[in-house]
Design a protein around this motif. Sequence first.
Motif, mmCIF file in Angstrom:
data_model
loop_
_atom_site.group_PDB
_atom_site.id
_atom_site.type_symbol
_atom_site.label_atom_id
_atom_site.label_comp_id
_atom_site.label_asym_id
_atom_site.label_seq_id
_atom_site.Cartn_x
_atom_site.Cartn_y
_atom_site.Cartn_z
ATOM 1 N N LEU A 191 0.824 -1.206 0.000
ATOM 2 C CA LEU A 191 0.000 0.000 0.000
ATOM 3 C C LEU A 191 0.856 1.253 0.000
ATOM 4 C CD1 LEU A 191 -2.731 -1.069 2.580
ATOM 5 C CD2 LEU A 191 -3.105 -0.635 0.146
ATOM 6 N N ALA A 226 1.014 3.994 -2.980
ATOM 7 C CA ALA A 226 0.668 5.382 -2.662
ATOM 8 C C ALA A 226 1.759 6.338 -3.143
ATOM 9 C CB ALA A 226 0.438 5.538 -1.167
ATOM 10 N N THR A 276 -5.533 -2.576 -8.581
ATOM 11 C CA THR A 276 -4.958 -3.652 -7.778
ATOM 12 C C THR A 276 -5.911 -4.817 -7.583
ATOM 13 O OG1 THR A 276 -3.817 -4.173 -5.707
ATOM 14 C CG2 THR A 276 -5.755 -2.759 -5.555
ATOM 15 N N VAL A 288 -5.188 -4.488 -2.169
ATOM 16 C CA VAL A 288 -6.517 -4.313 -1.584
ATOM 17 C C VAL A 288 -7.299 -5.581 -1.887
ATOM 18 C CG1 VAL A 288 -8.645 -2.975 -1.550
ATOM 19 C CG2 VAL A 288 -6.460 -1.804 -1.827
ATOM 20 N N GLU A 324 -7.948 -3.735 4.224
ATOM 21 C CA GLU A 324 -6.967 -3.144 3.303
ATOM 22 C C GLU A 324 -7.589 -2.004 2.507
ATOM 23 O OE1 GLU A 324 -4.062 -7.012 2.537
ATOM 24 O OE2 GLU A 324 -5.635 -6.553 1.089
ATOM 25 N N SER A 337 -6.097 1.676 2.369
ATOM 26 C CA SER A 337 -5.745 2.222 1.055
ATOM 27 C C SER A 337 -6.387 3.583 0.828
ATOM 28 C CB SER A 337 -6.178 1.249 -0.046
ATOM 29 O OG SER A 337 -5.949 1.804 -1.321
ATOM 30 N N SER A 392 -3.729 4.869 -2.029
ATOM 31 C CA SER A 392 -2.824 3.899 -2.651
ATOM 32 C C SER A 392 -3.281 3.482 -4.033
ATOM 33 C CB SER A 392 -2.693 2.655 -1.766
ATOM 34 O OG SER A 392 -2.144 2.982 -0.512
#
Length: 424
Positions: free
Chosen positions: A252, A256, A268, A272, A277, A281, A286
């Motif tokens: 993450l 980011a 993603t 995630v 998550e 995120s 992210s």
Amino acid sequence: MKVVRVTVTPIAFRDPPLLNASGIHEPYALRSIIEVESDTGYIGLGESYGDAPALAIQQAVQQQLIGLDPFNLNQLRAIVQATVAAHRPASLAGAELAPGSHASKAVSNAYSAFEVAFLDLQARSLNVPVVDLLGGAIRDRIPFSAYLFFKYARHIDSPYEPDDWGEAISEAQIVAQARRMIETYGFKSIKLKAGALEPGHEVSCIKALKKAFPGVPLRIDPNGNWSLETAIHMAELLADDLQYYEDPTPGLEGMAELHKRTGLPLATNMVVTDFDELRRSIRQNSVQIVLADHHYWGGLRDTQVLAKMCETFGLGVSMHSNSHLGISLMAMAHVAAAVPNLDYACDTHYPWQEPDEEVIKGGKLPIVDGCVQITRAPGLGVELDHDQLGKLHDQYLSCGIRQRDDVKQMQRYRPDWKVVKPRF
């Protein structure tokens, strides 16, 4: 209505020698096929992971479902949670590449496997398609993307005749692979699985695809196998070539920082993979696109929850894929049909599966103009071919593979191959 029979059948089907960040696909992919029968004679179908740890939990759950009302999904979840707590599964090697293999996903994996079958059974009993149980169809044609891989021409030791796709290593071979996919299935976007070869070569293949297919949206997915600095450098080379940049770098925090430094939209299915998550995120910005996968997000309805949360926080939504057959494809299609904010064409490995190894009646489902069509047929709209199921179960028994290991398979080609993340 009560459940009177639950059957979990592990199967194996041929998988091409596709390269990825961890190594290479083994000759056979594993899945489980689930049948849930009610006392009224209806049968619901599900398809999920067939690796040994996932299969063990599915088999431990199945007999506990006898007598359950198939509309009682809360009780289904409670049974799954208790079973997983008793088994305490360990994570498989390579779980960072295949998040569904991680022990933390055991509840959502097993729940999803049976939830799809329960929803299929519910819908059949009501004589409606599954999408109606999810709120109704917003679209009946679900767009998918051409999913390209670097690949070898044949598996080592040739356990069966090589597939007819041939080798794909060079720019010209990748373009030819894309052309065949587009001409055969009508895909309107292209994704290249990367993280396997030198990053500069993989980027040059994206450039070749852009030249060969002007105006077609392009994506590249290195599966977190590029360092942050490599991912930034490749982003500079790719410039405006990408629709989105999928999992180029791990974590993450790394994603980011990459977004902060490049401004590119990042997608993603690796950083995630659950709601915790997602929360973290969002705090870090992210990712901008979440690739849902009902197999490890907890089923079709939890996928709808995910999509709603993405809408709330201004994130895009699409779908991730692993090697699968038609039951999974139709489950994906039904939930995608009910998601208002499906912003991008979904992923699917389906074109890579051989036409004589489908478990549903009528053979492989058609993909036309890049789309899978859902109909008003009850449930998922597919029926199980028990002869094919038996054939693929026999193949499971004889293939010798019980859990996916792309690293070990690559070591058969390159004995010095080691897990290095990120590699480049």
